[in-house]
Design an enzyme around this catalytic site. Sequence first.
Site, short mmCIF file in Angstrom:
data_model
loop_
_atom_site.label_atom_id
_atom_site.label_comp_id
_atom_site.label_asym_id
_atom_site.label_seq_id
_atom_site.Cartn_x
_atom_site.Cartn_y
_atom_site.Cartn_z
N ASP A 17 0.84 -1.37 -0.11
CA ASP A 17 0.05 -0.06 -0.02
C ASP A 17 1.14 1.32 0.11
OD1 ASP A 17 -3.16 0.63 1.26
OD2 ASP A 17 -1.61 2.19 1.25
N ASP A 62 -3.89 2.64 -5.42
CA ASP A 62 -2.53 2.45 -4.44
C ASP A 62 -2.18 1.14 -3.65
OD1 ASP A 62 -3.97 2.59 -1.87
OD2 ASP A 62 -2.39 4.08 -1.28
N GLU A 63 -2.84 0.09 -4.28
CA GLU A 63 -2.57 -1.04 -3.27
C GLU A 63 -2.65 -2.43 -4.42
OE1 GLU A 63 -5.36 -2.28 -0.17
OE2 GLU A 63 -6.57 -0.55 -0.81
#
Length: 368
Positions: free
Chosen positions: A11, A108-109
């Site tokens: 993340d 974002d992960e």
Amino acid sequence: MSPERRILHLDMDAFFASVELLRRPDLKGKPVVVGGRGDPTRRGVVTTATYEARAFGVRSGMPLRTAARLCPGAVYLPTDFAEYARWSRRFKAVMKSVPALFEDRGIDEAFLDISELHGDGESIARDIKRRVLEETALTCSIGVAPNKLLAKIASELDKPDGLTIIGEGDLEARIWPLEVRRIPGVGPKANERLAAMGIRTVGELASSPRARLAARFGRAYAAFLHDAANGRHDRPLVTGREPKSRSRETTFQEDTDDRQAILRTLGRLARQVAEELRDRGYAGRTIGIKLRYADFETLTRDRTLLEATDDPLVIRAAAVECLARVALGRKVRLLGVRVGSLMPAGALQASLDLPGLRIAGDELQEPP
Ligand code: TTP
Ligand code: MG
């Protein structure tokens, strides 16, 4: 949980804000808040903030005006999704270069199933962190654990720039002391109901009788909760997942019933969604709008085209058709445009000889 599985969750740290700092290095170390148009006197919500701004209590999802009250000295920047999408592709390219199953979890992960790789989880994670930093100059936090759920929890334990390895033997010491809301899938409501039962920590949840949980939450969710708290979670990685929809919405500076202003905004949102689709290589067949009136009543309408599109004019035309099906004349607070039923734009080539806008039917959705 099976001892052989090793799942890695990555993340990015303060993602939108960190990307902004790449082009504004002068702001490093300062409280920076990203959201709306970057003007805290105007409407909009915080997408994220640097850790320096979080120290003042600024959080994702909070109105910009609230953020400005908590942290008047912060620098406020507008949201620039296209830029974040570019950096997102770069860190994911590093992850995808690892010969392991990859699951995309959004901007974002992402997960990797590193069970089959040689080397210990820590060196694999360190190597990925180093390469992400080399490729993007951004830091991320990684968790490695026997399943997705624990890996995701682990990636949050040592943020920012963290690395947390959780083995089966670590459950009691590392996971059980955490608050139950740290379990992905435990939202504010479940958290509240668990608290009312006297269950605050994951450990308390793990030792609660299943039947007691089932009486409160139903069998399926009770089983999920109890298994999760005991470190059991067998879900495989979902690879090749395609995004289902793209949408953009905006809150008017002043609530408005001006039809021209609403149409102009619809056109702008259609352009932005189209740009994002083209940027990511997708086209979609279902075009929808979302309208929130000043009293927060919210409606959606959509239309399904015969073929997928990423053309801003086609998207706008369909959105205008949707708009014709709702009552204006009342003040509107928020307007959104959504393109759903997405497919890779390559698949679009096959249907390019079809006429532009054909309405196959429409469907009325209840507001969420
Ligand atoms: P997160 O990973 O939740 O947050 P983050 O990366 O900013 O910070 P952290 O270091 O705690 O991971 O979300 C990723 C991005 O998604 C975030 O940078 C902005 C965006 N976002 C929103 O737009 N709205 C939201 O409510 C949240 C939570 C995130
Ligand atoms: Mg993040």
